[in-house]
Scaffold this motif. Structure first.
Motif, PDB file in Angstrom:
ATOM      1  N   PRO A  18       0.817  -1.216   0.000  1.00 43.75           N
ATOM      2  CA  PRO A  18       0.000   0.000   0.000  1.00 43.75           C
ATOM      3  C   PRO A  18       0.848   1.262   0.000  1.00 43.75           C
ATOM      4  O   PRO A  18       1.888   1.332   0.661  1.00 43.75           O
ATOM      5  CB  PRO A  18      -0.818  -0.118   1.293  1.00 43.75           C
ATOM      6  N   VAL A  19       0.404   2.246  -0.770  1.00 39.49           N
ATOM      7  CA  VAL A  19       1.054   3.554  -0.830  1.00 39.49           C
ATOM      8  C   VAL A  19       0.187   4.536  -0.053  1.00 39.49           C
ATOM      9  O   VAL A  19      -1.001   4.707  -0.359  1.00 39.49           O
ATOM     10  CB  VAL A  19       1.240   4.034  -2.278  1.00 39.49           C
ATOM     11  N   VAL A  20       0.772   5.167   0.939  1.00 39.53           N
ATOM     12  CA  VAL A  20       0.056   6.117   1.789  1.00 39.53           C
ATOM     13  C   VAL A  20       0.467   7.525   1.400  1.00 39.53           C
ATOM     14  O   VAL A  20       1.640   7.895   1.503  1.00 39.53           O
ATOM     15  CB  VAL A  20       0.369   5.877   3.281  1.00 39.53           C
ATOM     16  N   GLY A  21      -0.477   8.324   0.947  1.00 41.29           N
ATOM     17  CA  GLY A  21      -0.213   9.714   0.610  1.00 41.29           C
ATOM     18  C   GLY A  21      -0.487  10.611   1.801  1.00 41.29           C
ATOM     19  O   GLY A  21      -1.501  10.456   2.487  1.00 41.29           O
ATOM     20  N   MET A  22       0.415  11.565   2.045  1.00 41.72           N
ATOM     21  CA  MET A  22       0.253  12.522   3.139  1.00 41.72           C
ATOM     22  C   MET A  22       0.311  13.922   2.541  1.00 41.72           C
ATOM     23  O   MET A  22       1.378  14.385   2.128  1.00 41.72           O
ATOM     24  CB  MET A  22       1.334  12.308   4.200  1.00 41.72           C
ATOM     25  N   VAL A  23      -0.825  14.577   2.478  1.00 46.89           N
ATOM     26  CA  VAL A  23      -0.972  15.831   1.735  1.00 46.89           C
ATOM     27  C   VAL A  23      -1.177  17.007   2.673  1.00 46.89           C
ATOM     28  O   VAL A  23      -2.077  16.989   3.519  1.00 46.89           O
ATOM     29  CB  VAL A  23      -2.161  15.734   0.748  1.00 46.89           C
ATOM     30  N   ALA A  24      -0.341  18.019   2.495  1.00 44.87           N
ATOM     31  CA  ALA A  24      -0.515  19.293   3.186  1.00 44.87           C
ATOM     32  C   ALA A  24      -0.528  20.395   2.141  1.00 44.87           C
ATOM     33  O   ALA A  24       0.134  20.298   1.107  1.00 44.87           O
ATOM     34  CB  ALA A  24       0.608  19.527   4.192  1.00 44.87           C
ATOM     35  N   GLY A  25      -1.285  21.450   2.405  1.00 42.95           N
ATOM     36  CA  GLY A  25      -1.317  22.581   1.477  1.00 42.95           C
ATOM     37  C   GLY A  25      -2.047  22.252   0.192  1.00 42.95           C
ATOM     38  O   GLY A  25      -3.001  21.477   0.164  1.00 42.95           O
ATOM     39  N   ARG A  26      -1.543  22.819  -0.898  1.00 42.69           N
ATOM     40  CA  ARG A  26      -2.206  22.662  -2.189  1.00 42.69           C
ATOM     41  C   ARG A  26      -1.701  21.424  -2.919  1.00 42.69           C
ATOM     42  O   ARG A  26      -0.501  21.176  -2.998  1.00 42.69           O
ATOM     43  CB  ARG A  26      -1.967  23.902  -3.050  1.00 42.69           C
ATOM     44  N   ALA A  27      -2.636  20.678  -3.460  1.00 42.14           N
ATOM     45  CA  ALA A  27      -2.342  19.536  -4.333  1.00 42.14           C
ATOM     46  C   ALA A  27      -3.115  19.786  -5.620  1.00 42.14           C
ATOM     47  O   ALA A  27      -4.260  19.362  -5.766  1.00 42.14           O
ATOM     48  CB  ALA A  27      -2.763  18.223  -3.682  1.00 42.14           C
ATOM     49  N   TRP A  28      -2.501  20.501  -6.538  1.00 44.62           N
ATOM     50  CA  TRP A  28      -3.175  20.939  -7.750  1.00 44.62           C
ATOM     51  C   TRP A  28      -2.607  20.206  -8.956  1.00 44.62           C
ATOM     52  O   TRP A  28      -1.442  19.776  -8.960  1.00 44.62           O
ATOM     53  CB  TRP A  28      -2.999  22.445  -7.944  1.00 44.62           C
ATOM     54  N   GLY A  29      -3.403  20.092 -10.002  1.00 47.84           N
ATOM     55  CA  GLY A  29      -2.940  19.435 -11.215  1.00 47.84           C
ATOM     56  C   GLY A  29      -2.511  18.012 -10.920  1.00 47.84           C
ATOM     57  O   GLY A  29      -3.263  17.217 -10.346  1.00 47.84           O
ATOM     58  N   ILE A  30      -1.285  17.673 -11.297  1.00 48.74           N
ATOM     59  CA  ILE A  30      -0.783  16.325 -11.055  1.00 48.74           C
ATOM     60  C   ILE A  30      -0.722  16.034  -9.555  1.00 48.74           C
ATOM     61  O   ILE A  30      -0.752  14.867  -9.136  1.00 48.74           O
ATOM     62  CB  ILE A  30       0.605  16.134 -11.708  1.00 48.74           C
ATOM     63  N   GLY A  31      -0.677  17.084  -8.725  1.00 52.91           N
ATOM     64  CA  GLY A  31      -0.730  16.877  -7.275  1.00 52.91           C
ATOM     65  C   GLY A  31      -2.042  16.241  -6.847  1.00 52.91           C
ATOM     66  O   GLY A  31      -2.058  15.360  -5.976  1.00 52.91           O
ATOM     67  N   THR A  32      -3.141  16.669  -7.445  1.00 54.38           N
ATOM     68  CA  THR A  32      -4.433  16.040  -7.178  1.00 54.38           C
ATOM     69  C   THR A  32      -4.409  14.580  -7.600  1.00 54.38           C
ATOM     70  O   THR A  32      -4.912  13.698  -6.898  1.00 54.38           O
ATOM     71  CB  THR A  32      -5.557  16.782  -7.922  1.00 54.38           C
ATOM     72  N   VAL A  33      -3.810  14.316  -8.768  1.00 49.71           N
ATOM     73  CA  VAL A  33      -3.745  12.954  -9.274  1.00 49.71           C
ATOM     74  C   VAL A  33      -2.906  12.074  -8.349  1.00 49.71           C
ATOM     75  O   VAL A  33      -3.289  10.936  -8.036  1.00 49.71           O
ATOM     76  CB  VAL A  33      -3.172  12.933 -10.702  1.00 49.71           C
ATOM     77  N   LEU A  34      -1.764  12.567  -7.905  1.00 48.73           N
ATOM     78  CA  LEU A  34      -0.922  11.791  -7.002  1.00 48.73           C
ATOM     79  C   LEU A  34      -1.661  11.471  -5.709  1.00 48.73           C
ATOM     80  O   LEU A  34      -1.569  10.357  -5.185  1.00 48.73           O
ATOM     81  CB  LEU A  34       0.368  12.547  -6.696  1.00 48.73           C
ATOM     82  N   ALA A  35      -2.388  12.457  -5.189  1.00 48.28           N
ATOM     83  CA  ALA A  35      -3.152  12.232  -3.965  1.00 48.28           C
ATOM     84  C   ALA A  35      -4.181  11.128  -4.168  1.00 48.28           C
ATOM     85  O   ALA A  35      -4.361  10.250  -3.314  1.00 48.28           O
ATOM     86  CB  ALA A  35      -3.835  13.522  -3.524  1.00 48.28           C
ATOM     87  N   ALA A  36      -4.866  11.174  -5.297  1.00 45.99           N
ATOM     88  CA  ALA A  36      -5.895  10.172  -5.575  1.00 45.99           C
ATOM     89  C   ALA A  36      -5.294   8.817  -5.917  1.00 45.99           C
ATOM     90  O   ALA A  36      -5.891   7.774  -5.633  1.00 45.99           O
ATOM     91  CB  ALA A  36      -6.785  10.650  -6.717  1.00 45.99           C
TER      92      ALA A  36
END
Length: 241
Positions: free
Chosen positions: A101-119
């Protein structure tokens, strides 16, 4: 060979946990093609870890892609496949090869490919003041390549509003849309992430891998075909300028 761009992706392994970091905070961790390829290599290199954590340095998770040269008039399908789709497709494939499993830890803005990586992470935590956006339509670009991994991870209506609205959404909206799985208080991301990782480490590896395999093979859509289809649509738009 190590390049300045590949050094913007960091990775360390400790106690069966691989932590991969986007470490270009001065540029909002914008992803270059070289960074995308380095991130894919880091995911592959972490294949023996029981849990993989993806996080970023600085106030923002990732503000999108940085293309050099930026997309412009006169490009053709081959250009788009090489420069736009190719590195990202390889990154998507690396995510697909991860058995842990890959666990994403997001702070601040996740825009563009950042949104994709988070998802694209299997489990994603974000702070309550995080935001997510796909704003490519403001530049006349259909974000079909970015949308490809989201087809199976978001309700179609939520994805349509994210793309056509071209405005940032907040953490709670991202939770409802399926981009993230949990919203935590600001300042609690590290602690909550560590607790989740320890919980995952308590489970037998074969059982976790079986769950991940089921989640990966059950969706209806076919991501690689969606990327190719999206690249063709993008080439038509950019090539007509």
């Amino acid at each position: 060979m190590t390049t300045p761009e590949s050094s913007w992706i960091g990775c360390d392994v400790r106690d069966e946990v691989a932590t991969i970091r986007l470490q270009r905070p001065e540029a909002g961790n914008r992803l270059t093609n070289a960074m995308a390829l380095a991130l894919a290599e880091a995911l592959d290199a972490a294949c023996d870890s029981r849990v993989i954590v993806l996080r970023a340095e600085g106030p923002d998770f990732c503000l999108g892609r940085e293309m050099a040269p930026p997309p412009g008039a006169g490009v053709n399908a081959a250009d788009v496949l090489r420069d736009d789709a190719g590195p990202i497709q390889r990154l998507y494939e690396a995510f697909g090869r991860c058995r842990s499993p890959v666990v994403g830890m997001v702070a601040g803005r996740a825009w563009g490919i950042g949104t994709v990586l988070a998802a694209r992470c299997d489990l994603t935590l974000c702070e309550e003041d995080s935001s997510f956006a796909l704003r490519e339509l403001e530049r006349g670009i259909p974000p079909c390549i970015a949308m490809a991994p989201l087809l199976d991870r978001m309700p179609a209506k939520a994805l349509a509003h994210l793309v056509f609205g071209a405005e940032p959404i907040g953490a709670r909206e991202a939770l409802a849309a399926g981009i993230v799985g949990r919203v935590v208080e600001s300042g609690r991301l590290q602690a909550e992430g560590d607790a989740l990782v320890q919980r995952l480490l308590s489970f037998p590896v074969p059982a976790m891998q079986a769950v991940k395999q089921f989640l990966a093979t059950a969706p209806r859509h076919h991501e690689p075909n969606a990327v190719l289809y999206g690249a063709g649509l993008l080439a038509n738009v950019l090539g007509s300028r």
